[in-house]
Design a protein around this motif. Structure first.
Motif, mmCIF file in Angstrom:
data_model
loop_
_atom_site.group_PDB
_atom_site.id
_atom_site.type_symbol
_atom_site.label_atom_id
_atom_site.label_comp_id
_atom_site.label_asym_id
_atom_site.label_seq_id
_atom_site.Cartn_x
_atom_site.Cartn_y
_atom_site.Cartn_z
ATOM 1 N N MET A 198 32.564 -6.557 -4.322
ATOM 2 C CA MET A 198 32.859 -7.122 -2.996
ATOM 3 C C MET A 198 31.671 -7.890 -2.419
ATOM 4 S SD MET A 198 35.870 -6.383 -1.773
ATOM 5 C CE MET A 198 37.264 -5.291 -1.892
ATOM 6 N N SER A 199 30.532 -7.897 -3.132
ATOM 7 C CA SER A 199 29.329 -8.454 -2.519
ATOM 8 C C SER A 199 28.800 -9.703 -3.223
ATOM 9 C CB SER A 199 28.219 -7.387 -2.483
ATOM 10 O OG SER A 199 28.695 -6.239 -1.834
ATOM 11 N N GLY A 200 29.541 -10.235 -4.162
ATOM 12 C CA GLY A 200 29.130 -11.474 -4.832
ATOM 13 C C GLY A 200 28.034 -11.270 -5.867
ATOM 14 N N GLY A 201 27.748 -9.999 -6.228
ATOM 15 C CA GLY A 201 26.653 -9.729 -7.172
ATOM 16 C C GLY A 201 26.924 -10.206 -8.582
ATOM 17 N N GLU A 218 22.691 -3.090 -9.262
ATOM 18 C CA GLU A 218 23.511 -4.320 -9.270
ATOM 19 C C GLU A 218 22.996 -5.360 -10.277
ATOM 20 O OE1 GLU A 218 25.027 -5.510 -5.302
ATOM 21 O OE2 GLU A 218 23.664 -3.983 -4.547
ATOM 22 N N GLY A 219 22.594 -4.870 -11.439
ATOM 23 C CA GLY A 219 22.207 -5.783 -12.518
ATOM 24 C C GLY A 219 20.886 -6.488 -12.307
ATOM 25 N N THR A 220 20.070 -6.016 -11.346
ATOM 26 C CA THR A 220 18.798 -6.705 -11.085
ATOM 27 C C THR A 220 17.630 -6.106 -11.856
ATOM 28 O OG1 THR A 220 18.315 -5.306 -9.182
ATOM 29 C CG2 THR A 220 19.494 -7.366 -8.735
ATOM 30 N N LEU A 221 17.848 -4.950 -12.505
ATOM 31 C CA LEU A 221 16.736 -4.313 -13.229
ATOM 32 C C LEU A 221 17.005 -4.170 -14.721
ATOM 33 C CD1 LEU A 221 15.826 -1.412 -10.721
ATOM 34 C CD2 LEU A 221 14.800 -3.689 -10.894
ATOM 35 N N GLY A 222 18.221 -4.451 -15.163
ATOM 36 C CA GLY A 222 18.563 -4.300 -16.572
ATOM 37 C C GLY A 222 20.075 -4.266 -16.728
ATOM 38 N N ILE A 223 20.508 -4.157 -17.982
ATOM 39 C CA ILE A 223 21.956 -4.177 -18.245
ATOM 40 C C ILE A 223 22.373 -2.821 -18.811
ATOM 41 C CG2 ILE A 223 23.783 -5.293 -19.583
ATOM 42 C CD1 ILE A 223 21.886 -7.784 -19.645
ATOM 43 N N SER A 261 25.576 -0.912 4.185
ATOM 44 C CA SER A 261 26.358 -1.022 2.948
ATOM 45 C C SER A 261 26.507 0.351 2.328
ATOM 46 C CB SER A 261 25.698 -1.980 1.957
ATOM 47 O OG SER A 261 26.559 -2.112 0.840
ATOM 48 N N ALA A 262 27.619 1.000 2.607
ATOM 49 C CA ALA A 262 27.795 2.387 2.173
ATOM 50 C C ALA A 262 28.123 2.482 0.695
ATOM 51 C CB ALA A 262 28.898 3.045 2.988
ATOM 52 N N GLU A 263 28.948 1.539 0.183
ATOM 53 C CA GLU A 263 29.343 1.683 -1.226
ATOM 54 C C GLU A 263 29.491 0.352 -1.957
ATOM 55 O OE1 GLU A 263 33.113 3.783 -1.365
ATOM 56 O OE2 GLU A 263 34.185 2.100 -0.492
ATOM 57 N N HIS A 264 29.557 -0.762 -1.279
ATOM 58 C CA HIS A 264 29.788 -2.040 -1.977
ATOM 59 C C HIS A 264 28.520 -2.716 -2.448
ATOM 60 C CE1 HIS A 264 33.977 -2.578 0.100
ATOM 61 N NE2 HIS A 264 33.996 -1.717 -0.900
ATOM 62 N N GLY A 265 27.379 -2.225 -2.054
ATOM 63 C CA GLY A 265 26.121 -2.825 -2.486
ATOM 64 C C GLY A 265 25.727 -4.020 -1.634
ATOM 65 N N ILE A 266 24.663 -4.682 -2.081
ATOM 66 C CA ILE A 266 24.080 -5.807 -1.340
ATOM 67 C C ILE A 266 24.481 -7.131 -1.975
ATOM 68 C CG2 ILE A 266 21.881 -6.900 -0.690
ATOM 69 C CD1 ILE A 266 22.553 -4.287 0.832
ATOM 70 N N GLY A 267 24.445 -7.159 -3.309
ATOM 71 C CA GLY A 267 24.826 -8.376 -4.038
ATOM 72 C C GLY A 267 24.117 -9.582 -3.474
ATOM 73 N N ARG A 268 24.908 -10.586 -3.160
ATOM 74 C CA ARG A 268 24.364 -11.809 -2.618
ATOM 75 C C ARG A 268 24.645 -11.899 -1.114
ATOM 76 N NH1 ARG A 268 26.117 -17.487 -5.311
ATOM 77 N NH2 ARG A 268 25.067 -18.776 -3.779
ATOM 78 N N ILE A 269 25.740 -11.245 -0.747
ATOM 79 C CA ILE A 269 26.259 -11.452 0.606
ATOM 80 C C ILE A 269 25.396 -10.807 1.692
ATOM 81 C CG2 ILE A 269 27.840 -9.472 0.773
ATOM 82 C CD1 ILE A 269 29.987 -11.560 1.639
ATOM 83 N N LYS A 270 24.634 -9.741 1.303
ATOM 84 C CA LYS A 270 23.877 -9.026 2.340
ATOM 85 C C LYS A 270 22.370 -9.048 2.091
ATOM 86 C CE LYS A 270 27.578 -5.896 3.654
ATOM 87 N NZ LYS A 270 28.109 -4.561 3.359
ATOM 88 N N MET A 323 16.712 -11.080 -14.275
ATOM 89 C CA MET A 323 17.940 -10.303 -14.102
ATOM 90 C C MET A 323 18.568 -10.550 -12.729
ATOM 91 S SD MET A 323 18.986 -8.506 -16.556
ATOM 92 C CE MET A 323 18.370 -8.372 -18.213
ATOM 93 N N ASN A 324 19.665 -11.239 -12.729
ATOM 94 C CA ASN A 324 20.454 -11.463 -11.518
ATOM 95 C C ASN A 324 19.603 -11.937 -10.340
ATOM 96 O OD1 ASN A 324 23.069 -11.651 -10.781
ATOM 97 N ND2 ASN A 324 23.421 -9.457 -10.501
ATOM 98 N N PRO A 325 18.866 -13.038 -10.515
ATOM 99 C CA PRO A 325 17.972 -13.492 -9.436
ATOM 100 C C PRO A 325 18.736 -13.800 -8.149
ATOM 101 C CG PRO A 325 18.211 -15.177 -11.152
ATOM 102 C CD PRO A 325 18.857 -13.939 -11.672
ATOM 103 N N GLY A 326 18.065 -13.536 -7.044
ATOM 104 C CA GLY A 326 18.662 -13.842 -5.727
ATOM 105 C C GLY A 326 19.628 -12.788 -5.250
ATOM 106 N N LYS A 327 19.824 -11.716 -6.022
ATOM 107 C CA LYS A 327 20.714 -10.638 -5.600
ATOM 108 C C LYS A 327 19.848 -9.462 -5.112
ATOM 109 C CE LYS A 327 23.885 -13.240 -7.443
ATOM 110 N NZ LYS A 327 24.365 -13.095 -8.802
#
Ligand code: FAD
Length: 475
Positions: A73-76, A199-204, A429-438, A467-471
Motif C-alpha cells: 500500500m506504500s509504493g515500496g 521493505e527491501g532496503t537492506l537486502g532480499i 504507519s501501523a502495518e503498511h510500512g513507509i515505502g515511498r509514500i511516507k 537496495m530500493n533507493p528512495g524508499k
C-alpha cells in the motif's frame, strides 16, 4: 555483452521480462499512485540466481527494486521513474521446501503466495495465522518485508512474530543463511529482525522458516452493530475472559465503509435489517473441538451468551452469529472488501495509524472532526483492527471529485491526522510500512536519534544505496 545480455546469462529467457506491455504491471502499484520505469523485470528461480543478479548490479551500479505480489500500500515495490533500476520479482521462487509437523514449522521460498502457505498448513492440520485481504496474491517475502499485520495480530502477533529464520541476499550479493528453526537464539545482534519490515532496503529475503500453530477446530464469528467505538473497545475487553482467551479477530467498521462495499462489490449484503453507525466483526477460535451431545458447549454458545449480556449493557445494539462457514465468510467479505470498494469508488487518502487501544475512541472522535474541518464534504472511512489499536483512518473524496482536485487537499487532511496521531503517542504507519509514500512523514515525525540510527544502519549494510533507493529513508 550488454547489461541485459549479462542478466539473460544468469536467469535465462524465462527470467526476463522486457516487453513494455508485459512490464507494465510490475511498474505500477496496487493503488495506482505511481508509475515507475525499469531496465528490465528480472525473475530469478533460485537464491544463487538472485545473488548473481545482485553482484552484477553492484558491478554495473544498477539499483534493485525487490517485488513480491505487488500488493503493498506504500509504493515500496514500484521502481523510481528514472529507469535506472531493475525490478527483481521473487514470484518464480514459489516452492514450499519443508513442513515439520512435530516442530510446528514450515520452510518456504520468498515468492510463495500467502494463501498457498495457509492452505498447506491447513492440509497438515496446522495453522499459519497471517491473514489479510490481499492473501490470494501477496507473497510471504512481501509480508515479511513489510512486517504485515492483518486480522489475527491480536492473538498471534504480526509477521515478525511468525517467523523463526531467514535466508537473505545482502546488498553485495552474499547469501546470509539464517534459516534456523530455533525458538531461542541469543547469539549477538538479531540479524533476522533487521530484515523484517525493511521493505527491501537492506537486502532480499529469499527463504524463510515460518512458525505454525494447531489448526482451529472450533470457530465462532459474529457481526455486531455497536453504538460507538468506545462500546467496541469495551466489547473486546470483556471478550478476552468470556472466550477463555480465544479472541482471534476484532474488526471495527463505520457505516460509510459498509455503504461503499454494498455499492461497489457485487453480491455484498448487509447482515442486519437496520442501518447502524458502527459495526464489529468478532471472531473466537480454539484448537479444542466443541464438546458434542446434549450439553454441547462450544465457542458459538459462549459467544451468544456473551453478546446477550453485552446487549443488556447497551454495548451491542443488534448482532448475528454465523451459523455456518458460508455466513462467516460473507461477514469477512464485508470487512475485506473495504480497500477494493474504496478503490472502485474513486480517489481516497489512506492513513494506517495506531494508538493505544484505550485511547482509540477519543482519537476517532477527534480524528473525524479534524478530517471534516480539513475538507468539508469529504467522506471519512475508518475501519480496521481495533484490538491492535490500528485503524485505516481513510478519507474518500466528496462524490464525483477527480484525483488532482482531491489530492490538492491531501497535505491538509493527512497533516491534521498525523499531528493528532503524534499527540496521542501513536504511529503514522501501523502495518503498511513507509515505502515511498511516507518517506517525508517518517523524516518529520520520527526523532533525529531514530532517523540517525536508521541511516547509519542503511549506510553500513548498503553503502552504495543499491537496495530500493528512495524508499523508507533517504541517505
Ligand atoms: C486488499 C488489500 C488488503 C491488505 N490488507 C492488509 C492488512 O490487513 N495488513 C497489512 O499489513 N497489509 C495489508 N495490505 C498491504 C500488505 O503490505 C501487502 O498486501 C503484503 O504484505 C505485501 O506483500 P507483497 O508480496 O504484495 O509485497 P510487495 O507489494 O511486492 O512489496 C512490498 C514491499 O516489500 C518489498 N519486498 C517484497 N518482496 C521482498 C523480498 N522477498 N525481499 C525484500 N523485500 C521485498 C518491496 O520492495 C516493497 O518495499 C493489504 C493490501 C491489499 C491490496
Amino acid at each position: 555483452m550488454t547489461f541485459v545480455e549479462k542478466l539473460r546469462a544468469i536467469v535465462g529467457d524465462k527470467g526476463l521480462v522486457l516487453d513494455a506491455q508485459d512490464m507494465h504491471p510490475y511498474l505500477t502499484d496496487w493503488r495506482e499512485n505511481y508509475l515507475g520505469s525499469a531496465l528490465a523485470i528480472v525473475r530469478p528461480a533460485t537464491t544463487e540466481e538472485v545473488s548473481a543478479v545482485v553482484k552484477l548490479c553492484v558491478a554495473e551500479k544498477v539499483a534493485i527494486c525487490p517485488q513480491g505480489g505487488n500488493t503493498g500500500m506504500s509504493g515500496g515495490a514500484t521502481p523510481q521513474e528514472d529507469g535506472r533500476e531493475i525490478v527483481l520479482s521473487l514470484t518464480r521462487m514459489n516452492r514450499i521446501l519443508d513442513i515439520d509437523k512435530v516442530g510446528y514449522s514450515m520452510t518456504v521460498e520468498a515468492g510463495v503466495i500467502l494463501k498457498t502457505i495457509q492452505e498447506t498448513a491447513a492440509d497438515n492440520d496446522r495453522l499459519f495465522p497471517l491473514s489479510l485481504g490481499a492473501e490470494g496474491s501477496c507473497t510471504i517475502g512481501g509480508n515479511l518485508s513489510t512486517n504485515a499485520g492483518g486480522v489475527q495480530v491480536l492473538h498471534y502477533g504480526n509477521a515478525r512474530n511468525l517467523v523463526m529464520g531467514l535466508e537473505v541476499v545482502l546488498p553485495n550479493g552474499d547469501i546470509w543463511n539464517g534459516l534456523r528453526a530455533l525458538k531461542k537464539d541469543n547469539t549477538g545482534y538479531d540479524l533476522r529482525d533487521l530484515y523484517l519490515g525493511a521493505e527491501g532496503t537492506l537486502g532480499i529475503i529469499t527463504r524463510a522458516v515460518l512458525k505454525l500453530w494447531p489448526k482451529p477446530k472450533d470457530v465462532a464469528t459474529s457481526w455486531n452493530a455497536v453504538p460507538s467505538p468506545a462500546a467496541a473497545v469495551e466489547l473486546l475487553s470483556g471478550a478476552y475472559a468470556a472466550s477463555e482467551d480465544n479472541v482471534t479477530s476484532c474488526e471495527l467498521m463505520g457505516r460509510q465503509g459498509i455503504e461503499l462495499v454494498l455499492k461497489n462489490i457485487p453480491g455484498a449484503a448487509d447482515p442486519l435489517a437496520d442501518r447502524h453507525d458502527w459495526y464489529v466483526l468478532l471472531e473466537w477460535s480454539s484448537a479444542r473441538p466443541p464438546r458434542e451431545g446434549a450439553n454441547q458447549s462450544g465457542l458459538r454458545e459462549k459467544m451468544e451468551a456473551y453478546l446477550g449480556e453485552a446487549m443488556e449493557k447497551g454495548l451491542v445494539l443488534d448482532a448475528v452469529v454465523a451459523q455456518n462457514e458460508a455466513q462467516a465468510r460473507a461477514f469477512w467479505a464485508l470487512r475485506e472488501n473495504h480497500s477494493e470498494s474504496q478503490k472502485r469508488e474513486g480517489p481516497s487518502i489512506k492513513h494506517d495509524i495506531s494508538v493505544s487501544v484505550g485511547k482509540l475512541p477519543d482519537f476517532v472522535t477527534e480524528g473525524l472532526a479534524a478530517m471534516h474541518k480539513a475538507l468539508p464534504g469529504c467522506r471519512p472511512v475508518p475501519f480496521g483492527h481495533v484490538g491492535d489499536g490500528n485503524l485505516h483512518f481513510n478519507c474518500q473524496s466528496p462524490p464525483g471529485w477527480t484525483k488532482p482536485q482531491f489530492m490538492a487537499h491531501g497535505e491538509a487532511i493527512s497533516g491534521a491526522i498525523y499531528d493528532l496521531v503524534t499527540r496521542y503517542g501513536g504511529s503514522i504507519s501501523a502495518e503498511h510500512g513507509i515505502g515511498r509514500i511516507k518517506v517525508d512523514e517518517l523524516a518529520h515525525y520520527r526523532s533525529k536519534i531514530e532517523l540517525d540510527v536508521m541511516r547509519s544502519l542503511k549506510r553500513a549494510l548498503d553503502p552504495q544505496d543499491i537496495m530500493n533507493p528512495g524508499k523508507v529513508i533517504r541517505v
